[in-house]
Enzyme design. Sequence first.
Site, PDB file in Angstrom:
ATOM      1  N   TYR A 105      22.204   4.652 -15.578  1.00  0.00           N
ATOM      2  CA  TYR A 105      22.434   3.630 -16.605  1.00  0.00           C
ATOM      3  C   TYR A 105      23.827   3.001 -16.489  1.00  0.00           C
ATOM      4  O   TYR A 105      24.115   2.011 -17.143  1.00  0.00           O
ATOM      5  CB  TYR A 105      22.261   4.219 -18.017  1.00  0.00           C
ATOM      6  CG  TYR A 105      20.838   4.637 -18.333  1.00  0.00           C
ATOM      7  CD1 TYR A 105      19.766   4.124 -17.629  1.00  0.00           C
ATOM      8  CD2 TYR A 105      20.574   5.533 -19.352  1.00  0.00           C
ATOM      9  CE1 TYR A 105      18.469   4.506 -17.906  1.00  0.00           C
ATOM     10  CE2 TYR A 105      19.273   5.921 -19.645  1.00  0.00           C
ATOM     11  CZ  TYR A 105      18.217   5.399 -18.909  1.00  0.00           C
ATOM     12  OH  TYR A 105      16.934   5.777 -19.195  1.00  0.00           O
ATOM     13  N   LYS A 135      15.672  15.821  -9.268  1.00  0.00           N
ATOM     14  CA  LYS A 135      14.692  15.566  -8.208  1.00  0.00           C
ATOM     15  C   LYS A 135      15.393  15.791  -6.873  1.00  0.00           C
ATOM     16  O   LYS A 135      15.558  14.860  -6.072  1.00  0.00           O
ATOM     17  CB  LYS A 135      14.161  14.131  -8.320  1.00  0.00           C
ATOM     18  CG  LYS A 135      13.293  13.894  -9.551  1.00  0.00           C
ATOM     19  CD  LYS A 135      11.853  14.327  -9.363  1.00  0.00           C
ATOM     20  CE  LYS A 135      11.100  13.403  -8.427  1.00  0.00           C
ATOM     21  NZ  LYS A 135       9.734  13.906  -8.144  1.00  0.00           N
ATOM     22  N   ASP A 146       9.780  16.085 -12.635  1.00  0.00           N
ATOM     23  CA  ASP A 146       8.378  15.723 -12.900  1.00  0.00           C
ATOM     24  C   ASP A 146       7.574  16.962 -13.290  1.00  0.00           C
ATOM     25  O   ASP A 146       6.776  16.941 -14.228  1.00  0.00           O
ATOM     26  CB  ASP A 146       7.739  14.986 -11.714  1.00  0.00           C
ATOM     27  CG  ASP A 146       7.982  15.671 -10.379  1.00  0.00           C
ATOM     28  OD1 ASP A 146       8.858  16.558 -10.292  1.00  0.00           O
ATOM     29  OD2 ASP A 146       7.288  15.327  -9.404  1.00  0.00           O
ATOM     30  N   ASP A 190      16.644  11.183 -20.911  1.00  0.00           N
ATOM     31  CA  ASP A 190      16.146  10.177 -21.844  1.00  0.00           C
ATOM     32  C   ASP A 190      14.643  10.387 -22.043  1.00  0.00           C
ATOM     33  O   ASP A 190      14.128  10.417 -23.173  1.00  0.00           O
ATOM     34  CB  ASP A 190      16.417   8.794 -21.220  1.00  0.00           C
ATOM     35  CG  ASP A 190      16.297   7.675 -22.225  1.00  0.00           C
ATOM     36  OD1 ASP A 190      16.003   7.954 -23.399  1.00  0.00           O
ATOM     37  OD2 ASP A 190      16.485   6.512 -21.828  1.00  0.00           O
ATOM     38  N   ASP A 235      12.591  12.660 -25.280  1.00  0.00           N
ATOM     39  CA  ASP A 235      11.611  11.998 -26.149  1.00  0.00           C
ATOM     40  C   ASP A 235      10.267  12.723 -26.096  1.00  0.00           C
ATOM     41  O   ASP A 235       9.579  12.861 -27.104  1.00  0.00           O
ATOM     42  CB  ASP A 235      11.403  10.535 -25.732  1.00  0.00           C
ATOM     43  CG  ASP A 235      12.347   9.614 -26.487  1.00  0.00           C
ATOM     44  OD1 ASP A 235      13.337  10.123 -27.049  1.00  0.00           O
ATOM     45  OD2 ASP A 235      12.105   8.399 -26.516  1.00  0.00           O
TER      46      ASP A 235
END
Length: 368
Positions: A142, A192, A225, A249, A253
């Site tokens: 970001y 990852k 993942d 992020d 959630d």
Amino acid sequence: MSNPSLLILAGDGIGPEVMDQVKRVIDWFGEKRDMAFDVSEDLVGGAAYDKHGVPLHDDTMAKAQEVDAVLLGAVGGPAYDDLDFSVKPERGLLRLRKEMDLFANLRPAQCFDALADFSSLKKDIVAGLDIMIVRELTSGVYFGEPRGIHVENNERVGVNTQRYTESEIARAARAAFDLARKRGNKVCSMEKANVMESGILWRDVVNEIHQAEYSDVELSHMYADNGAMQLVRAPKQFDVILTDNLFGDILSDCAAMLTGSLGMLPSASLGAPMANGRPKAMYEPVHGSAPDISGQGKANPIACILSFAMALRYSFDQGAEATRLESAIEKVLADGARTGDLMGPDGGTPMSTTQMGDVILSALDASL
Ligand code: NAD
């Protein structure tokens, strides 16, 4: 010794409504537990824009840097949707996070037994769930450069850069390990590393910090993942999850929804220790300003009150008092206290924001 200081920035929409109940709780701790705070209040978001033409005044920013902790309600609302990006209410929040350098975002996902039916997952998968996601908040994709949209070979190309330095990873890792020591003593780090160099470095640095400083804490690694799958398959296997800004992020959630309503979810954002040893800190509910219900006394104040409980634990080292407050909330929920967002399909009469505050204060009284 002077009292610890709190800056309250209630913000917009339901922010001031839920914060009113937090102020009652703060007063309760002052009166009944001899824990007085020096509380000041100021504007943020649309409320600050209305008065100053900016979503966070420089004086407010300066105050936030000086206090022991900031409590924030919520920012934003339809009245501000068409403002220029640079003065949108959310910029006030981002400025606070950036200038206070709040690099570790803590999001607990805790399922109160009385609300286990609210989860989209089966009750036995979530009942008693208590996990904490530590998301790196000030770096990664970001913020990384280069970024932008440019033209290459006659077509547009969008670019963002995932970038982490060793020290950025190390400080987030320390925050997660320190937390784990106060909880179940387990950290699962997610990245990852199979496809991203930044993930390889992330894993290396987390291992190094673990070996050098936290070998008493159980550490595991998971590809992000797979982490997402495991979060909905068997979330109780986790204690503290450590992850970067982007994956955090999404994963936080996802974890939030394990527990039911947005009105129940607190968060903390922590930075480096200040001269007095306390971390720079801002506590806020995960939810926004909820324009659809604001001004109607319908908002659930629990997320904001639980954010204050996090302040007691992480800024003021009052873990037992934080537990007292959390237990009072657990008790009122077990007794059937419900704001509208917690009503089942069978209906019933929901409590108002103030009534929920009332029963929580009564439960606090009963805890003495
Ligand atoms: P929201 O979180 O404000 O609301 C989503 C839904 O959840 C709404 O139906 C709302 O009524 C309900 N809800 C949220 N909090 C609740 C509570 N405490 N009690 C009962 N119900 C609650 O998200 P949104 O509608 O996407 O955004 C509204 C505004 O808030 C926008 O301007 C957005 O930019 C802003 N926002 C701010 C923050 C923040 O301040 N940290 C976070 C998210 C969104």
